[in-house]
Scaffold this motif. Structure first.
Motif, short mmCIF file in Angstrom:
data_model
loop_
_atom_site.label_atom_id
_atom_site.label_comp_id
_atom_site.label_asym_id
_atom_site.label_seq_id
_atom_site.Cartn_x
_atom_site.Cartn_y
_atom_site.Cartn_z
N GLY A 106 0.59 -1.44 0.20
CA GLY A 106 -0.14 -0.25 -0.13
C GLY A 106 0.57 1.31 -0.25
N PRO A 107 -0.19 2.77 0.54
CA PRO A 107 0.43 3.52 -0.19
C PRO A 107 2.28 3.91 0.70
CG PRO A 107 -1.10 4.07 0.49
CD PRO A 107 -1.49 2.33 0.93
N LEU A 124 12.17 -1.15 -8.69
CA LEU A 124 12.09 -0.57 -9.91
C LEU A 124 13.08 1.03 -10.53
CD1 LEU A 124 9.03 -1.56 -11.36
CD2 LEU A 124 11.10 -2.66 -10.70
N SER A 125 12.91 1.30 -9.34
CA SER A 125 14.04 2.41 -9.77
C SER A 125 14.80 3.62 -8.34
CB SER A 125 13.20 3.60 -10.71
OG SER A 125 13.53 5.00 -10.58
N ARG A 126 14.92 4.51 -8.16
CA ARG A 126 15.70 4.79 -7.20
C ARG A 126 14.31 5.97 -6.97
NH1 ARG A 126 22.53 5.81 -7.91
NH2 ARG A 126 21.49 7.14 -8.91
N MET A 127 13.97 6.06 -7.65
CA MET A 127 12.86 7.08 -7.47
C MET A 127 11.34 6.76 -7.30
SD MET A 127 12.63 9.26 -11.48
CE MET A 127 14.14 10.54 -12.25
N THR A 128 10.84 7.25 -6.55
CA THR A 128 9.91 6.96 -6.08
C THR A 128 8.77 7.50 -7.09
OG1 THR A 128 10.28 7.39 -3.48
CG2 THR A 128 7.61 7.28 -3.92
N PHE A 129 7.38 5.74 -6.95
CA PHE A 129 6.48 5.81 -7.43
C PHE A 129 5.41 5.56 -6.69
CE2 PHE A 129 9.80 3.98 -10.24
CZ PHE A 129 9.83 5.62 -11.87
N SER A 130 3.88 5.51 -7.39
CA SER A 130 2.80 5.64 -6.18
C SER A 130 2.55 4.07 -6.88
CB SER A 130 1.40 6.15 -6.64
OG SER A 130 1.26 6.22 -8.05
N HIS A 131 2.44 3.57 -5.29
CA HIS A 131 1.68 1.82 -5.56
C HIS A 131 1.03 1.73 -6.12
CE1 HIS A 131 -1.65 3.80 -3.18
NE2 HIS A 131 -1.69 2.63 -2.91
N GLN A 132 0.15 3.06 -7.34
CA GLN A 132 -0.98 2.70 -8.27
C GLN A 132 -0.06 2.12 -9.73
OE1 GLN A 132 -3.82 2.77 -8.04
NE2 GLN A 132 -4.46 2.78 -5.96
N ILE A 133 0.65 3.71 -9.96
CA ILE A 133 1.67 2.83 -11.01
C ILE A 133 3.03 2.32 -11.37
CG2 ILE A 133 3.32 5.15 -10.98
CD1 ILE A 133 1.84 4.94 -13.50
N ILE A 134 2.94 1.76 -10.46
CA ILE A 134 4.37 0.48 -10.02
C ILE A 134 3.74 -0.15 -10.70
CG2 ILE A 134 4.43 -0.68 -7.65
CD1 ILE A 134 7.20 1.09 -9.40
N ARG A 135 2.25 -0.83 -10.80
CA ARG A 135 1.39 -1.90 -11.57
C ARG A 135 2.12 -1.69 -12.75
NH1 ARG A 135 -3.90 -2.22 -8.10
NH2 ARG A 135 -3.09 -1.31 -5.79
N ALA A 136 1.38 -1.33 -13.46
CA ALA A 136 1.58 -0.92 -15.10
C ALA A 136 3.10 -1.14 -15.21
CB ALA A 136 1.37 0.43 -15.59
N ILE A 137 4.27 -0.54 -14.29
CA ILE A 137 5.78 -0.13 -14.79
C ILE A 137 5.88 -1.65 -14.61
CG2 ILE A 137 8.02 0.32 -14.43
CD1 ILE A 137 6.44 3.43 -13.34
N PHE A 138 5.79 -2.11 -13.19
CA PHE A 138 6.48 -3.50 -13.66
C PHE A 138 5.32 -5.18 -13.95
CE2 PHE A 138 6.37 -8.25 -11.06
CZ PHE A 138 7.78 -8.29 -11.14
N ALA A 139 4.43 -4.76 -14.54
CA ALA A 139 3.32 -5.96 -15.64
C ALA A 139 4.53 -5.78 -16.19
CB ALA A 139 2.52 -5.61 -15.68
#
Length: 157
Positions: A106-107, A124-139
């Motif tokens: 979660g967040p 997936l990165s040293r940058m922080t992504f929302s727990h929402q967008i990371i779904r698409a990036i990881f898929a």
């Protein structure tokens, strides 16, 4: 061998959900893949952060069976290039891991119990992504890994 993407809470974005669904369909050409959506804890907006993480952690742990290889997608995890991730994934496939569970919390991240249960952590990165967008990036990255393993023309290097 199965691969599951365990997600806490549904996405608020139809676009993100559509991207994840598209990549799930593509990944299923290579391996049995499913997305498991865990509901947000009851009254999540009113819970203190630690209580929310605890409730989410309990839900995550209920999804894991003995022998499952649990991988947290976490900012403190190991960073890899796409080709390195493909090799890492292929090693697990060859080793006969029954089920790999990639987990997006979660967040506020994961509870201590989930960290203790984890077999690996990936960033997936040293940058922080929302727990929402990371779904698409990881898929997308998971699909890319399979395309590298199977030498299909999706990945260019």
């Amino acid at each position: 061998m199965g691969i599951d993407l365990i997600l806490v809470g549904k996405t608020d974005s139809a676009e993100i959900a559509a991207i994840v669904a598209d990549y799930a369909k593509r990944i299923n050409r290579y391996a049995k893949f499913s997305v498991i959506l865990l509901p947000d804890p009851r009254h999540a907006g009113r819970l203190p952060r630690q209580a929310q993480k605890q409730a989410e952690g309990e839900a995550i742990l209920r999804q894991l069976a003995p022998g499952d290889y649990a991988v947290l997608l976490d900012e403190k995890g190991t960073e890899m290039r796409s080709t390195e991730f493909a090799a890492w994934l292929e090693n697990r496939l060859v080793a006969g891991v029954r089920r790999i569970c990639f987990i997006v919390g979660g967040p506020y991240g994961f509870s201590p119990e989930v960290y203790a249960r984890a077999d690996a952590m990936l960033s997936l990165s040293r940058m922080t992504f929302s727990h929402q967008i990371i779904r698409a990036i990881f898929a997308e990255q998971l699909y890319r890994a399979f395309s590298i393993i199977h030498r299909t023309p999706y990945h260019h290097e």
